[in-house]
Design a protein around this motif. Structure first.
Motif, short mmCIF file in Angstrom:
data_model
loop_
_atom_site.label_atom_id
_atom_site.label_comp_id
_atom_site.label_asym_id
_atom_site.label_seq_id
_atom_site.Cartn_x
_atom_site.Cartn_y
_atom_site.Cartn_z
N SER A 191 0.56 -2.67 10.52
CA SER A 191 0.28 -2.70 9.09
C SER A 191 -1.14 -2.25 8.82
O SER A 191 -1.40 -1.49 7.88
N ASN A 192 -2.08 -2.70 9.63
CA ASN A 192 -3.49 -2.32 9.43
C ASN A 192 -3.71 -0.83 9.66
O ASN A 192 -4.50 -0.20 8.95
N ILE A 193 -3.03 -0.26 10.66
CA ILE A 193 -3.15 1.18 10.91
C ILE A 193 -2.67 1.96 9.69
O ILE A 193 -3.29 2.94 9.27
N TYR A 194 -1.58 1.51 9.11
CA TYR A 194 -0.98 2.21 7.96
C TYR A 194 -1.83 2.08 6.71
O TYR A 194 -1.96 3.01 5.93
N GLN A 196 -5.17 1.16 6.39
CA GLN A 196 -6.63 1.10 6.53
C GLN A 196 -7.37 2.01 5.55
O GLN A 196 -8.51 1.72 5.17
N ASN A 197 -6.75 3.11 5.14
CA ASN A 197 -7.43 4.04 4.22
C ASN A 197 -6.93 3.94 2.79
O ASN A 197 -7.22 4.81 1.97
N ILE A 198 -6.16 2.91 2.50
CA ILE A 198 -5.60 2.74 1.15
C ILE A 198 -6.33 1.61 0.45
O ILE A 198 -6.34 0.48 0.94
N LEU A 297 0.24 8.99 1.20
CA LEU A 297 -0.21 9.76 0.05
C LEU A 297 -0.80 11.10 0.49
O LEU A 297 -1.52 11.19 1.48
N THR A 298 -0.48 12.15 -0.28
CA THR A 298 -1.06 13.46 -0.04
C THR A 298 -2.28 13.65 -0.95
O THR A 298 -2.55 12.83 -1.83
N SER A 299 -3.00 14.73 -0.76
CA SER A 299 -4.16 15.01 -1.60
C SER A 299 -3.71 15.53 -2.95
O SER A 299 -2.76 16.31 -3.04
N PRO A 300 -4.37 15.11 -4.03
CA PRO A 300 -4.03 15.63 -5.36
C PRO A 300 -4.42 17.09 -5.49
O PRO A 300 -5.23 17.62 -4.72
N ALA A 322 -5.94 7.33 -9.05
CA ALA A 322 -6.39 5.95 -8.82
C ALA A 322 -5.28 4.96 -9.18
O ALA A 322 -5.10 3.94 -8.51
N ILE A 323 -4.56 5.26 -10.26
CA ILE A 323 -3.44 4.40 -10.67
C ILE A 323 -2.38 4.36 -9.57
O ILE A 323 -1.89 3.29 -9.18
N ILE A 324 -2.03 5.54 -9.06
CA ILE A 324 -1.01 5.63 -8.02
C ILE A 324 -1.49 4.97 -6.73
O ILE A 324 -0.75 4.23 -6.09
N GLN A 325 -2.73 5.22 -6.36
CA GLN A 325 -3.26 4.64 -5.12
C GLN A 325 -3.35 3.12 -5.21
O GLN A 325 -3.10 2.42 -4.24
N THR A 326 -3.71 2.61 -6.40
CA THR A 326 -3.77 1.16 -6.57
C THR A 326 -2.41 0.52 -6.34
O THR A 326 -2.28 -0.49 -5.63
N GLU A 327 -1.37 1.13 -6.94
CA GLU A 327 -0.03 0.59 -6.74
C GLU A 327 0.38 0.70 -5.28
O GLU A 327 0.98 -0.21 -4.71
N PHE A 328 0.07 1.84 -4.67
CA PHE A 328 0.44 2.06 -3.27
C PHE A 328 -0.21 1.02 -2.37
O PHE A 328 0.40 0.52 -1.43
#
Length: 451
Positions: A191-194, A196-198, A297-300, A322-328
């Motif tokens: 879980s942490n590997i997945y 860590q960048n979110i 997530l891919t790059s916008p 940011a909205i999408i990343q927050t939910e993710f």
């Protein structure tokens, strides 16, 4: 064991090719439809009539119809999508489908109908409101914006609790099925590997654009609610100059007509598949395949960095990425646990099959252990069904921008290189919103909305 094999084969048969092939080609095809301005909707209507992944189809069709300026048709599709949210999602726990459907556990989420995202619920009502504004039906637009705001409040108060409940449920399910030694620490490590960048950027499931647009609309409708909503929007982004200027204008009480350019820039982050291979020694030597596939997530993609209205540049009022990343970030612990649960199930099948005796003895009495074909079959099944669900709506923008200028009867819009995109005449006696969407440079659609 025979019953399990039959059930798996049955699930594979009824799941369709998406359970194995995924949705990458579907998303690419949809992007081409948009860029080529394909405004034929017969296939979408037929899929909805046949009950084929209705929410996903209706969302995509609604966005495409909007770009085609078929506003009533767009809202018809959005109505279908919204009804699916109400009936299939909102009226039961969003994650109640964790244990639903044999194929959902045996295969992957691609074998199930699309559940959608929280931000889509809010944006459905925002886009329905914009469609009604384009049609001049402002009373209906008011209703949709109020619904968007209500959904947003509900998301803040409700879905965080639902995520915690779902996470606990998945942990319990994993423990009950984990008969091959997959520890909590190993689950946490994956879980942490997945994740860590979110990172969550906005609080909970807030959509600042829904608040900003609602504030602007209500202000132009001479509703004091507009000023309060603009203040709320600024609280989310305290240094936002565009919102500050709108608040100043609203507070001044001035009535001179203005022009607002609202710009949807590019395409938001999408999803792609990433496969995480789990070291087999974590399970057993008798397990041929163990892995999980997860959406990342891919790059916008940006279009014009900004636009210019009568010499004034747009500035960002909300970041859709940011909205999408927050939910993710909020739901990623659920995604990882769901996929680990599937991996546990598939690995357990291989392990159980490998325990069936496959000894062979020759005429001299010498005996050998053969490779177990059933365990190998389950290993192949595990490999071909380890697919991530990457369904998303590719027409969401990277960000929203805005600028306001006095309405002097003309609106000249230039791109970030100074080239003229539009030169419009406006009614000097009316407030005007020019709503422009550009997915990529050279591709844009716009609406001129007069109040």
């Amino acid at each position: 064991m025979k019953n399990i094999i039959f059930t798996i084969l049955l699930a594979l048969f009824f799941s369709g090719c998406a359970a194995i092939s995924g949705y990458e080609s579907d998303i690419q095809s949809y992007n081409q439809q948009i860029l080529q301005r394909d405004c034929g909707f017969d296939d979408d209507k037929k899929a909805i009539e046949n009950g084929n992944d209705v929410l996903y189809v209706a969302l995509k069709a609604g966005m495409r119809a909007r770009i085609c300026k078929e506003y009533e048709l767009s809202n018809n599709f959005f109505d279908i999508a919204e009804s699916r949210y109400k009936n299939d999602v909102d009226l039961k726990s969003f994650f109640a489908s964790i244990g639903d459907g044999v194929s959902g556990t045996f295969l992957n989420s691609n074998s199930l109908d699309y559940d959608g995202r929280f931000y889509e619920r809010i944006m459905i009502n925002v886009y329905k409101a914009l469609n009604f504004m384009a049609l001049g039906k402002f009373d209906y637009a008011r209703v949709e914006l109020n619904r968007a705001l209500n959904r947003q409040e509900r998301a803040k108060e409700y879905y965080v609790d639902e995520i915690l409940k779902a996470q606990n449920l998945l942990n319990d399910k994993a423990k009950s099925r984990n008969q091959i030694g997959f520890s909590d620490s190993q689950i946490s490590k994956l879980s942490n590997i997945y994740t860590q960048n979110i990172q969550a950027i906005y609080p909970n499931f807030i959509n600042p654009f829904a608040t900003y647009l609602s504030g602007l609309f209500f202000m132009l409708e001479n509703d004091k609610k507009g000023y309060e909503l603009l203040k709320e929007s600024l609280e989310m982004q305290p240094s936002n100059l565009a919102i500050k200027q709108d608040i100043k204008f609203a507070k001044s009480g001035k009535k001179e007509p203005q022009i607002w350019l609202i710009y949807e820039n590019g395409q938001s982050a999408g999803l792609k598949e990433e496969v995480f291979h789990i070291p087999l020694f974590l399970f057993s030597d008798e397990v041929y395949h163990a892995g999980i596939a997860l959406p990342v997530l891919t790059s916008p993609k940006q279009s014009y960095m900004n636009l210019e209205l009568n010499g004034q540049k747009t500035s960002q009022v909300a970041d859709m990425n940011a909205i999408i990343q927050t939910e993710f970030a909020k739901i990623s612990p659920i995604l990882i646990r769901k996929e680990i649960l599937r991996a546990l199930f598939k690995s357990a099948l291989q392990y159980s099959a490998s325990q069936i005796s496959q000894r062979r003895c020759d005429s001299y009495g010498r005996c050998y252990d053969d490779l177990n074909p059933l365990a190998m079959l389950f290993g192949i099944y595990s490999a071909i069904t380890t697919k991530a669900d990457i369904r998303y709506i590719p027409t969401m923008p990277s960000n929203f921008q805005s600028v306001r200028v006095p309405n002097l009867g003309n609106a000249m819009i230039k791109d970030d290189n100074g080239a003229v995109l539009l030169n419009l005449q406006t009614d000097k006696n009316k407030n005007t919103i020019i709503y422009l969407k550009s997915l990529t440079k050279g591709f844009f659609e716009f609406d001129k909305i007069e109040f």
